[in-house]
Write an enzyme that holds these catalytic residues in place. Structure first.
Site, PDB file in Angstrom:
ATOM      1  N   SER A  24       0.829  -1.216   0.000  1.00  0.00           N
ATOM      2  CA  SER A  24       0.000   0.000   0.000  1.00  0.00           C
ATOM      3  C   SER A  24       0.857   1.257   0.000  1.00  0.00           C
ATOM      4  CB  SER A  24      -0.916  -0.003   1.229  1.00  0.00           C
ATOM      5  OG  SER A  24      -0.157  -0.152   2.419  1.00  0.00           O
ATOM      6  N   ASN A 111      -2.103  -2.516  13.468  1.00  0.00           N
ATOM      7  CA  ASN A 111      -3.554  -2.318  13.407  1.00  0.00           C
ATOM      8  C   ASN A 111      -3.997  -1.053  14.136  1.00  0.00           C
ATOM      9  OD1 ASN A 111      -3.481  -4.694  12.044  1.00  0.00           O
ATOM     10  ND2 ASN A 111      -4.311  -5.952  13.697  1.00  0.00           N
ATOM     11  N   THR A 156     -40.155  26.136  -9.891  1.00  0.00           N
ATOM     12  CA  THR A 156     -40.379  24.750  -9.498  1.00  0.00           C
ATOM     13  C   THR A 156     -40.532  24.003 -10.814  1.00  0.00           C
ATOM     14  OG1 THR A 156     -42.776  24.968  -9.415  1.00  0.00           O
ATOM     15  CG2 THR A 156     -41.594  25.396  -7.358  1.00  0.00           C
ATOM     16  N   HIS A 157     -40.058  22.768 -10.865  1.00  0.00           N
ATOM     17  CA  HIS A 157     -40.039  21.997 -12.122  1.00  0.00           C
ATOM     18  C   HIS A 157     -39.259  22.736 -13.213  1.00  0.00           C
ATOM     19  CE1 HIS A 157     -43.500  19.821 -10.300  1.00  0.00           C
ATOM     20  NE2 HIS A 157     -43.862  21.040  -9.926  1.00  0.00           N
ATOM     21  N   SER A 278     -13.389  27.525 -26.631  1.00  0.00           N
ATOM     22  CA  SER A 278     -13.470  26.384 -27.534  1.00  0.00           C
ATOM     23  C   SER A 278     -12.366  26.527 -28.581  1.00  0.00           C
ATOM     24  CB  SER A 278     -14.830  26.361 -28.224  1.00  0.00           C
ATOM     25  OG  SER A 278     -14.764  25.619 -29.426  1.00  0.00           O
ATOM     26  N   LYS A 284     -17.240  30.996 -27.961  1.00  0.00           N
ATOM     27  CA  LYS A 284     -17.594  30.219 -26.778  1.00  0.00           C
ATOM     28  C   LYS A 284     -16.872  30.650 -25.510  1.00  0.00           C
ATOM     29  CE  LYS A 284     -19.440  26.309 -26.925  1.00  0.00           C
ATOM     30  NZ  LYS A 284     -20.724  25.910 -26.365  1.00  0.00           N
ATOM     31  N   ASN A 286     -17.087  28.674 -21.945  1.00  0.00           N
ATOM     32  CA  ASN A 286     -17.732  27.506 -21.351  1.00  0.00           C
ATOM     33  C   ASN A 286     -17.544  27.459 -19.832  1.00  0.00           C
ATOM     34  OD1 ASN A 286     -18.620  26.517 -23.848  1.00  0.00           O
ATOM     35  ND2 ASN A 286     -16.648  25.517 -24.209  1.00  0.00           N
ATOM     36  N   GLU A 291     -19.115  22.595 -14.546  1.00  0.00           N
ATOM     37  CA  GLU A 291     -19.418  21.236 -15.014  1.00  0.00           C
ATOM     38  C   GLU A 291     -18.602  20.197 -14.256  1.00  0.00           C
ATOM     39  OE1 GLU A 291     -20.017  21.268 -19.614  1.00  0.00           O
ATOM     40  OE2 GLU A 291     -18.730  22.945 -19.076  1.00  0.00           O
ATOM     41  N   TYR A 318      -9.403  -6.540  12.798  1.00  0.00           N
ATOM     42  CA  TYR A 318      -8.812  -6.064  11.555  1.00  0.00           C
ATOM     43  C   TYR A 318      -8.790  -7.146  10.474  1.00  0.00           C
ATOM     44  CZ  TYR A 318      -5.399  -4.253   8.209  1.00  0.00           C
ATOM     45  OH  TYR A 318      -4.786  -3.836   7.068  1.00  0.00           O
ATOM     46  N   GLN A 323      -7.362  -2.085   4.233  1.00  0.00           N
ATOM     47  CA  GLN A 323      -6.329  -1.299   3.567  1.00  0.00           C
ATOM     48  C   GLN A 323      -6.903  -0.547   2.363  1.00  0.00           C
ATOM     49  OE1 GLN A 323      -2.117  -2.637   3.313  1.00  0.00           O
ATOM     50  NE2 GLN A 323      -2.619  -3.063   1.183  1.00  0.00           N
ATOM     51  N   LYS A 326      -8.077   3.726   2.203  1.00  0.00           N
ATOM     52  CA  LYS A 326      -7.367   4.992   2.048  1.00  0.00           C
ATOM     53  C   LYS A 326      -7.529   5.656   0.691  1.00  0.00           C
ATOM     54  CE  LYS A 326      -4.321   3.134   5.314  1.00  0.00           C
ATOM     55  NZ  LYS A 326      -5.076   1.886   5.032  1.00  0.00           N
TER      56      LYS A 326
HETATM   57  N1  ARG Z   1      -1.146  -1.300   5.432  1.00  0.00           N
HETATM   58  C1  ARG Z   1      -2.110  -1.783   6.380  1.00  0.00           C
HETATM   59  C2  ARG Z   1      -3.425  -0.999   6.185  1.00  0.00           C
HETATM   60  O1  ARG Z   1      -3.395  -0.051   5.486  1.00  0.00           O
HETATM   61  C3  ARG Z   1      -1.609  -1.588   7.759  1.00  0.00           C
HETATM   62  C4  ARG Z   1      -2.126  -2.566   8.758  1.00  0.00           C
HETATM   63  C5  ARG Z   1      -1.573  -3.905   8.532  1.00  0.00           C
HETATM   64  N2  ARG Z   1      -1.887  -4.783   9.590  1.00  0.00           N
HETATM   65  C6  ARG Z   1      -1.765  -6.092   9.422  1.00  0.00           C
HETATM   66  N3  ARG Z   1      -2.091  -6.846  10.410  1.00  0.00           N
HETATM   67  N4  ARG Z   1      -1.344  -6.601   8.307  1.00  0.00           N
HETATM   68  O2  ARG Z   1      -4.458  -1.360   6.683  1.00  0.00           O
END
Ligand code: ARG
Length: 459
Positions: A24, A111, A156-157, A278, A284, A286, A291, A318, A323, A326
């Site tokens: 990760s 964790n 409205t509408h 454009s 134009k 825009n 948008e 966990y 993971q 993120k």
């Molecule tokens: N890279 C892991 C995450 O983003 C960290 C936690 C990993 N923990 C484990 N027991 N493998 O969640």
């Protein structure tokens, strides 16, 4: 060779595909500063409680600062073999300070470490969203103040309904973004409990001081259940939920700006700074920023749904599924901040076209309700009868290709003999908006009262 962090029981290293699906670091390196802050707090606590020696904690502190400066200076070498930011930082710490680095992970697990780092990161996003929302609200208030009594059609509408004021329309968005602000603040207050010290899932046998680390990292208190602490991603989901609703508001406003800036409406001129041209059509201009803001809801709400799906079937505590939290949150946060900033810029720079707004306000029989109300108020008719009579007069005007104020008194009286000259007073759009003095109504005096209330709230 096996992994140097956890490879004790392994005789072979991971397959390249295993490493690719497992790592990760390509994205969680964004939490480097949070990871180092968490480790510094943890090390200081380990020394204060006598779990590690003060000189080891001091070496760890110095080493972490060196690692942080390498990361900030761009010289840090990230390794996918070391999976994530947590192990990348710890491995480098070992290279920099040697043996004491191995003592940092006492009474801690990745964790609770990752939950803490991620919470710190998300907490910053709540704060950033709050700042951006405040700036946007201020920009809307400036527009509302400038045009508190400008009349425009209310819809409205998307059909002309009744005249409203420009200020009233701007203040409608102030209310929406104000609720977004309160959602962000509310969720931030709820999430501010520290997972650090929950360790892998069960807590630890070391005599750690969770209050100390919570305090050092700006949390209100340590989280009260170690299983929950490492399993909880509510804070990320609440951020995505609040971000989704906010993005939905941004999208509705963006849609209106696209419509309002069209040649058919010409309610508003967007500034050159927030428009594009454009490559083929020279005329134009825009509304691309609007948008794109309108489109951002897609990925933000997508992130919300994706993380909800990741979490919904996970047994405690966990699982590596988590993971996947993120990237969704990073992407949603980046795009929300961008959309908020772009909307603030557009609102600051845009110019409402007072004449066109007023002309549009008076067309489309927008004061028909005022006429019906007059029949009730002055002639004492039941509203349903007044509605019917007014409808017939709209029919007459439509057949004649004119608006209600253009009808003659004779035509009015043909619909109801009791109608007098006085009716024409309520057919003007200014009278119409001025009469809507009910609390929260569109009358400029009401709008100004709401602007004043908001200014007080923001102080
Ligand atoms: N890279 C892991 C995450 O983003 C960290 C936690 C990993 N923990 C484990 N027991 N493998 O969640």
């Amino acid at each position: 060779t096996s992994n140097k962090m956890w490879g004790g029981r392994f005789s072979a290293g991971p397959d390249a595909i295993m490493e690719a699906i497992n790592a990760s670091i390509s994205f969680d390196k964004r939490m480097a500063a949070q990871d180092i802050a968490g480790s510094r707090a943890h090390a200081a606590m380990l020394a204060a409680t006598g779990i590690i020696k003060t000189n080891d904690a001091e070496a760890i502190r110095e080493g972490l600062l060196t690692v942080l400066s390498e990361i900030e200076g761009g010289t840090f070498e990230y390794s996918a073999a070391l999976e994530d930011i947590h192990m990348n930082v710890e491995a480098r710490l070992k290279e920099v300070i040697g043996e004491p680095a191995g003592r940092l992970h006492t009474g801690r697990s990745r964790n609770d470490q990752v939950a803490t780092d991620f919470k710190l990161w998300v907490r910053d996003q709540f704060d950033a969203a709050e700042e951006s929302l405040l700036a946007l609200i201020r920009a809307l208030l400036a527009q509302a103040e400038a045009g508190a009594d400008w009349v425009m059609p209310g819809f409205t509408h998307l059909q002309t309904a009744q005249p409203v004021t420009w200020g009233h329309h701007m203040m409608a968005y102030v209310e929406m973004f104000g609720r977004d602000l309160s959602r962000m603040r509310d969720a931030r207050a709820r999430m501010n409990e520290c997972p650090l010290g929950a360790a892998a899932l069960a807590g630890t046998s070391f005599p750690i001081d969770r209050d100390a680390t919570a305090k050092a990292l700006g949390f209100d208190r340590p989280s009260a259940n170690s299983l929950d602490a490492v399993s909880d991603r509510d804070f990320a989901l609440e951020f995505l939920g609040a971000a989704s609703i906010c993005a939905m508001h941004l999208s509705r406003f963006a849609e209106e700006l696209v419509i309002w800036s069209s040649a058919q409406f010409r309610f508003v001129a967007l500034s050159d700074r927030f428009s594009t041209g454009s490559s083929i059509m020279p005329q134009k201009k825009n509304p691309d920023a609007a948008e794109l803001i309108r489109a951002k809801i897609g990925r933000i709400f997508g992130a919300n749904v994706a993380l909800m799906m990741v979490m919904k079937g996970l047994p405690l505590a966990y699982s590596k599924d988590m993971q996947e939290d993120k990237e969704q949150v990073f992407d949603a946060a980046d795009n929300l901040m961008l959309a908020l900033a772009a909307m603030e810029g557009m609102v600051r720079d845009m110019t409402g076209n007072r004449e066109n707004l007023a002309a549009a306000a008076g067309s489309g029989f927008s004061t028909a309700t005022d006429l019906a109300d007059w029949l009730v108020r002055v002639l004492g008719l039941p509203f349903r009868d007044a509605h019917h009579i007014t409808g017939s007069l709209v029919g007459v005007a439509e057949a004649q290709g004119c608006d209600l104020p253009d009808l003659t008194l004779d035509q009015m009286q043909a619909a109801h003999a009791g109608i007098t000259e006085g009716v024409f007073d309520v057919l003007g759009v200014d009278n119409s908006v001025n009469s809507r003095m009910s609390y929260g109504g569109t009358a400029p005096a009401q709008v100004r009262a709401q602007i004043a209330r908001w200014k007080e709230v923001l102080e």
